[in-house]
Scaffold this active site. Structure first.
Site, PDB file in Angstrom:
ATOM      1  N   ASP A 113     -19.259 -17.859  38.085  1.00 22.57           N
ATOM      2  CA  ASP A 113     -18.271 -18.031  37.028  1.00 22.57           C
ATOM      3  C   ASP A 113     -18.741 -17.396  35.727  1.00 22.57           C
ATOM      4  OD1 ASP A 113     -15.755 -20.021  36.790  1.00 22.57           O
ATOM      5  OD2 ASP A 113     -16.793 -19.795  34.859  1.00 22.57           O
ATOM      6  N   LYS A 157      -5.535 -14.009  24.540  1.00 18.98           N
ATOM      7  CA  LYS A 157      -6.005 -12.616  24.568  1.00 18.98           C
ATOM      8  C   LYS A 157      -6.194 -12.073  23.149  1.00 18.98           C
ATOM      9  CE  LYS A 157      -6.075 -11.711  29.048  1.00 18.98           C
ATOM     10  NZ  LYS A 157      -7.165 -11.075  29.783  1.00 18.98           N
ATOM     11  N   TYR A 189      -0.980 -17.750  26.641  1.00 20.79           N
ATOM     12  CA  TYR A 189      -1.616 -16.596  27.286  1.00 20.79           C
ATOM     13  C   TYR A 189      -1.831 -15.479  26.260  1.00 20.79           C
ATOM     14  CZ  TYR A 189      -1.917 -12.278  29.976  1.00 20.79           C
ATOM     15  OH  TYR A 189      -2.310 -11.049  30.435  1.00 20.79           O
ATOM     16  N   HIS A 221       4.993 -11.793  40.190  1.00 23.46           N
ATOM     17  CA  HIS A 221       5.378 -10.501  39.619  1.00 23.46           C
ATOM     18  C   HIS A 221       6.554  -9.874  40.344  1.00 23.46           C
ATOM     19  CE1 HIS A 221       1.191 -10.785  38.004  1.00 23.46           C
ATOM     20  NE2 HIS A 221       1.910 -10.576  36.935  1.00 23.46           N
ATOM     21  N   LEU A 222       7.341  -9.155  39.555  1.00 26.12           N
ATOM     22  CA  LEU A 222       8.622  -8.673  40.059  1.00 26.12           C
ATOM     23  C   LEU A 222       8.498  -7.752  41.271  1.00 26.12           C
ATOM     24  CD1 LEU A 222      11.696  -8.565  39.612  1.00 26.12           C
ATOM     25  CD2 LEU A 222      11.318  -6.514  38.232  1.00 26.12           C
ATOM     26  N   ARG A 247      14.002 -16.734  32.291  1.00 21.15           N
ATOM     27  CA  ARG A 247      12.693 -17.379  32.365  1.00 21.15           C
ATOM     28  C   ARG A 247      12.163 -17.524  30.927  1.00 21.15           C
ATOM     29  NH1 ARG A 247       8.030 -14.200  35.702  1.00 21.15           N
ATOM     30  NH2 ARG A 247       8.042 -12.929  33.818  1.00 21.15           N
TER      31      ARG A 247
HETATM   32  N1  UDP Z   1      11.485 -11.192  37.085  1.00 20.73           N
HETATM   33  C1  UDP Z   1      12.625 -11.540  37.786  1.00 20.73           C
HETATM   34  N2  UDP Z   1      12.488 -12.199  38.970  1.00 20.73           N
HETATM   35  C2  UDP Z   1      11.282 -12.544  39.474  1.00 20.73           C
HETATM   36  C3  UDP Z   1      10.099 -12.172  38.757  1.00 20.73           C
HETATM   37  C4  UDP Z   1      10.247 -11.493  37.561  1.00 20.73           C
HETATM   38  O1  UDP Z   1      13.753 -11.262  37.366  1.00 20.73           O
HETATM   39  O2  UDP Z   1      11.233 -13.163  40.548  1.00 20.73           O
HETATM   40  C5  UDP Z   1      11.624 -10.466  35.817  1.00 20.73           C
HETATM   41  C6  UDP Z   1      10.965 -11.154  34.633  1.00 20.73           C
HETATM   42  O3  UDP Z   1      11.858 -12.053  34.040  1.00 20.73           O
HETATM   43  C7  UDP Z   1      10.617  -9.959  33.749  1.00 20.73           C
HETATM   44  C8  UDP Z   1      10.373  -8.821  34.728  1.00 20.73           C
HETATM   45  O4  UDP Z   1      10.946  -9.238  35.971  1.00 20.73           O
HETATM   46  O5  UDP Z   1      11.726  -9.611  32.958  1.00 20.73           O
HETATM   47  C9  UDP Z   1       8.898  -8.550  34.963  1.00 20.73           C
HETATM   48  O6  UDP Z   1       8.276  -9.795  35.249  1.00 20.73           O
HETATM   49  P1  UDP Z   1       6.787  -9.892  35.766  1.00 20.73           P
HETATM   50  O7  UDP Z   1       6.490 -11.352  35.996  1.00 20.73           O
HETATM   51  O8  UDP Z   1       6.592  -8.970  36.919  1.00 20.73           O
HETATM   52  O9  UDP Z   1       5.902  -9.324  34.586  1.00 20.73           O
HETATM   53  P2  UDP Z   1       5.848  -9.715  33.009  1.00 20.73           P
HETATM   54  O10 UDP Z   1       6.797  -8.777  32.321  1.00 20.73           O
HETATM   55  O11 UDP Z   1       6.209 -11.162  32.875  1.00 20.73           O
HETATM   56  O12 UDP Z   1       4.423  -9.424  32.674  1.00 20.73           O
END
Ligand code: UDP
Length: 326
Positions: A50, A144, A140, A188-189, A281
């Protein structure tokens, strides 16, 4: 060079370890395997441990002539950080501070830090350059930004040089098919869309279609993982050559809406799948696009994966050749 990669078993870290090792560096991965995978560390030495363990860091730093440290062992889920801020401040701030102070004890003065576009919060303008005001809207992003501040102060007081990269949306997989994105849970999307495309997920949920964008869905800037790693390699050389600290935004400079990403994934996979619309979200800005011209200019960095289709194709290959076979 001898480089310690903290978090080298994770998504970005494992690609970085591979790139550094193939370039001839001596690489040590330190990872506690809380989110990473031991089998993702395909190059160099692996130490399970760690980054908050000061005595273990002392023994690593004592035993080798480490030239630089790259730190990828951050917690990364925005939503989780809102619910569990203590966990985020502990890992991302306190443990990183422990790592930095161990470096100082052993006179190691080169540090590469994975920062995030989340330090900018809801942008005042896009594309976002380095001068944009930093106003995070979640723990978060705060965690950072706090470390960026610590690093500014350590540079002045102790001469510890650091390069911070503010990632926009890291995406894609190793084109060799050896490594890719494996998050549990996956949030992630692109990986989620590809799970829907391969049939491992029933549908993809679009989080909000009432944003002030052309099609109402959020716009993001997707950067291929290898391009991101290229910037780190160049950043390390640049930091050592110029003996100074820098901050760079990293993205392709092009925005794609959630709906556009879904269309690209349908084309790449040649599969159709169910798309449903959900409420927004929490904590999602409408548009996040990088102005990466400083990295272009200072580091002579150019993304090789300029098209979203190419990025998604590497992720799709990983989905069908690796993840679907698990
Ligand atoms: N998103 C979505 N559906 C999902 C996951 C993500 O519509 O199941 C959208 C999210 O609201 C954002 C974009 O995809 O606008 C990218 O989200 P991700 O979590 O991949 O990365 P972030 O931009 O949060 O770092």
């Amino acid at each position: 060079m001898k480089i310690l990669v903290v978090g080298g078993a994770g998504y970005i870290g494992s690609h970085m370890v591979k790139q550094l090792a193939l370039a001839g560096n001596d690489v040590i991965t330190l990872d506690n395997l809380s989110y990473g995978y031991k089998d993702a560390v395909k190059y160099g030495e692996f130490i399970e441990g760690d980054l908050g363990d000061a005595s273990m860091l002392d023994s690593i730093f004592k035993s080798g002539d480490i030239d630089a440290v790259m730190h990828f062992a951050g917690f990364i889920q925005v939503g989780e950080s809102v619910i569990k801020p203590s966990m985020y401040y502990h890992n991302n701030v306190i443990n990183t501070h422990t790592l930095l102070d161990a470096m100082l004890r052993h006179d190691i003065k080169n540090f590469i830090f994975s920062s995030t576009a989340a330090i900018f919060g809801e942008p005042d303008y896009t594309p976002i350059d380095e001068a944009h005001i930093k106003q995070p809207i979640n723990p978060y992003g705060h965690s950072k930004l706090m470390i960026e501040q610590v690093l500014d102060d350590y540079d002045k007081a102790y001469g510890l040089r650091s390069t911070c990269f503010r990632y926009f949306n890291a995406a894609g997989a190793d084109p060799d098919g050896e490594l890719g994105e494996r998050h549990i849970p996956e949030t992630h999307l692109i990986p989620l869309i590809l799970q829907a495309a391969s049939g491992r997920r029933e549908d993809i949920k679009v989080f909000g279609d009432d944003y002030p964008t052309d099609d109402g869905t959020c716009v993001r800037d997707y950067i291929h993982i290898n391009d991101l790693c290229d910037a780190h390699s160049l950043g390390l050389q640049h930091m050592i050559k110029h003996d100074r600290s820098d901050r760079f935004n990293l993205g392709n400079g092009k925005g794609f809406s959630v709906k556009q990403v879904i269309d690209v994934a349908k084309r790449v996979s040649s599969n159709d799948f169910k798309v449903t619309t959900e409420p927004r979200r929490d904590g999602d800005p409408a548009i996040l696009v990088a102005d990466a011209s400083l990295a272009n200019k200072e580091l002579n960095w150019q993304p090789k994966f300029a098209e979203l289709e190419e990025i998604v194709r590497t992720a799709w290959n990983w989905e069908i050749d690796y993840l679907c076979k698990q």
